[in-house]
Design an enzyme around this catalytic site. Structure first.
Site, PDB file in Angstrom:
ATOM      1  N   ARG A  44     -10.475 -11.485  -0.162  1.00  0.00           N
ATOM      2  CA  ARG A  44     -11.305 -12.447  -0.888  1.00  0.00           C
ATOM      3  C   ARG A  44     -10.668 -13.838  -0.909  1.00  0.00           C
ATOM      4  O   ARG A  44     -11.361 -14.847  -1.021  1.00  0.00           O
ATOM      5  CB  ARG A  44     -11.585 -11.932  -2.299  1.00  0.00           C
ATOM      6  CG  ARG A  44     -10.382 -11.822  -3.194  1.00  0.00           C
ATOM      7  CD  ARG A  44     -10.615 -10.874  -4.357  1.00  0.00           C
ATOM      8  NE  ARG A  44     -10.767  -9.493  -3.905  1.00  0.00           N
ATOM      9  CZ  ARG A  44     -11.051  -8.474  -4.730  1.00  0.00           C
ATOM     10  NH1 ARG A  44     -11.202  -8.700  -6.025  1.00  0.00           N
ATOM     11  NH2 ARG A  44     -11.174  -7.254  -4.253  1.00  0.00           N
ATOM     12  N   LYS A  77       0.841  -1.191   0.000  1.00  0.00           N
ATOM     13  CA  LYS A  77       0.000   0.000   0.000  1.00  0.00           C
ATOM     14  C   LYS A  77       0.882   1.250   0.000  1.00  0.00           C
ATOM     15  O   LYS A  77       1.955   1.256   0.605  1.00  0.00           O
ATOM     16  CB  LYS A  77      -0.899   0.022   1.246  1.00  0.00           C
ATOM     17  CG  LYS A  77      -1.966  -1.053   1.271  1.00  0.00           C
ATOM     18  CD  LYS A  77      -2.787  -0.952   2.539  1.00  0.00           C
ATOM     19  CE  LYS A  77      -3.823  -2.061   2.613  1.00  0.00           C
ATOM     20  NZ  LYS A  77      -4.860  -1.938   1.567  1.00  0.00           N
TER      21      LYS A  77
END
Length: 513
Positions: free
Chosen positions: A361, A287
């Site tokens: 996910r 990030k």
């Protein structure tokens, strides 16, 4: 934790540090709300005028403090805005539950440091009592464990104040079964929601997957729940490639925790699945600066699931409720999953990882398949999954997707009923093409547009055939980076706990759909 009590005492003679009343926004100025008649009488019926002189309008969230009238044992009066005055011609002319919940929360926050406050807000039945009680307990929340002189007992933190110690609800009947039941539900749900907040707020150096699992084990022992913890060896033996892949870059090994509440008379089974990334650096797809500071909140879904299962047990619901917590820390290292790697999931499907920051996910996929193998009546997963959902719905609304339109409506309506803003979202079939891979069964990311919806399309592939499933993306409301409002504090919010508890109640009642 703030104590919640019922009282039939009249406001003037009640020994307390403050009395909380409601004031609505009327057509010609502020209007004193029901519940405060005795207080208004002490002002010769002119309390509304006094409040208006002090600048009060009755707008929602507005707070006005003034000395209590002569003869009152409580020295302080706190008037909290309720918003627009209800239309007397409506079928249900009273104030709705969420209005009362927010008002009580606003007052409880403002009364930090006080020992006792009497809430003389409008009460027209058990529903209002429960809402006011929840608002007071949630609004009084404080996370001081890491502050000097702070701690779990709510001691005064350095330069801070302890939470309100007791909230007495006027207008309630201590001997009335329905009123006592409303208080009991408010306490159980609020305490567990605050447990979820504590978990979200705990620094990641103290809450890694193993520590989270140990907390669940302790709570399971306390509340008679069954718990199973799969460590890295068990995950490897079982073939949980998604969880292992995401957690492979961290010195803290991943865990899959199953915590189950069962009732001897239950005829239905509801499964919850929570994303539990105890810290998300993004992995190799790191990030950028400025996006890491709040990533301890990436386990908010697992915290909500855990809290909801415990709440179901405390409420004694006639339903079997199972929680699956997919716990991992997503870190970059020589052993981390790389863009281009292919993972074989627990279901047997292979996934080409194109972005290691789309890790939630992957862990959810394994947990969803594990939950599916038990063939529950329905599965609901909860996750801080996509920034795209925040772009679509902002920071206070959760997105709801499902493989069945009727079930999606049920979940959406449950969220709205308990005061958690939600919005039903689609899963367009054409987005599935974006998950095609040349080397595996599918990829973990696709085209940029509709990214929040695409995540739902991905997860749907790991739900057992014929099982109703819904996905709650709580990326926006799970962590409040702004100032507190209503009963919502800064930091972890406990979003989705109340929705999950309501779904468990609907399951017990046979109304899940």
């Amino acid at each position: 934790m703030t104590a919640l009590t019922l009282s039939t005492a009249a406001a003037p003679g009640l020994r307390a540090d403050a009395i909380v009343i409601g004031v609505a926004k009327g057509a010609k100025g502020p209007v004193v709300a029901p519940g405060a008649e005795a207080v208004d009488q002490a002002y010769d019926g002119k309390l509304a005028g006094v409040l208006e002189t002090l600048g009060a309008s009755g707008a929602e969230g507005e707070l006005t403090k003034l000395p209590a009238p002569a003869g009152f044992k409580a020295p302080l009066l706190v008037a909290v805005g309720l918003g627009a005055e209800p239309d007397a011609e409506d079928d249900e002319p009273g104030f709705d539950a969420e209005t009362l919940r927010r008002a009580a929360g606003t007052a409880a926050r403002a009364l930090a440091g006080r020992k006792k406050a009497a809430f003389a807000l409008p009460v027209d039945g058990p529903g209002a009592i429960e809402a006011i009680g929840e608002g007071a307990l949630l609004g009084a929340y404080s996370f001081d464990a890491y502050k000097e002189n702070g701690g779990a007992k709510g001691a005064r933190a350095k330069n801070g104040k302890a939470p309100l110690a007791e909230a007495a609800l006027l207008g309630g009947k201590p001997r009335d079964a329905a009123h006592k039941g409303a208080v009991a539900r408010a306490v159980a749900v609020s305490e567990e929601l605050n447990r979820a907040r504590d978990l979200v707020n705990t620094p990641p150096n103290d809450l890694n997957p193993q520590a989270f699992a140990q907390i669940v084990q302790a709570a399971a022992k306390e509340h008679g729940l069954k718990v199973q913890v799969l460590d890295e060896k068990a995950l490897t033996k079982g073939g949980y490639g998604g969880i292992l892949g995401v957690g492979g870059g961290s010195a803290s090994a991943p865990r899959l925790v199953k915590v189950a509440y069962t009732h001897p008379n239950a005829e239905r089974h509801l499964a919850f699945v929570g994303k539990g990334i105890t810290y998300d650096s993004g992995g190799i797809s790191l990030k950028p600066a400025g996006h890491n500071e709040t990533m301890k909140c990436d386990m908010a879904g697992a915290a909500a699931v855990f809290a909801a299962v415990v709440a179901a047990a405390r409420l004694g619901l006639e339903a079997n409720v199972t929680g699956w917590l997919a716990l991992a820390e997503n870190m970059p290292s020589g052993s981390a999953v790389r863009p281009g790697d292919v993972l074989r999931m627990y279901s047997g499907k292979t996934v080409e990882v194109l972005n290691t920051d789309a890790e939630g996910r992957l862990v959810l996929a394994d947990a969803l398949w594990a939950a599916s193998l038990e063939e529950p009546d329905a599965i609901v997963d909860v996750a801080t999954l996509t920034g795209a959902m925040m772009v679509a719905l902002g920071t206070r609304t959760l997105g709801v997707m499902a493989n069945d339109d009727a079930f999606r409506t049920t979940v959406y309506e449950a969220a709205e009923e308990v005061g958690e803003p939600a919005w039903p979202m689609p899963m367009p079939e054409h987005l599935a093409k974006g998950l095609e891979s040349q080397v595996a069964d599918m990829t973990n990311v696709g085209e940029r547009w509709g990214g929040g919806l695409l995540a739902g399309v991905f997860l749907r592939e790991f739900v057992g055939e014929g099982i109703a499933w819904a996905h709650l993306d709580i990326a926006g409301p799970a962590f409040n980076e702004g100032g507190p409002f209503g009963y919502t504090p800064k930091g972890g919010t406990g979003t989705a706990v109340r929705t999950l508890v309501r779904l468990a109640e609907l399951t017990a009642e046979g109304d899940l759909g």
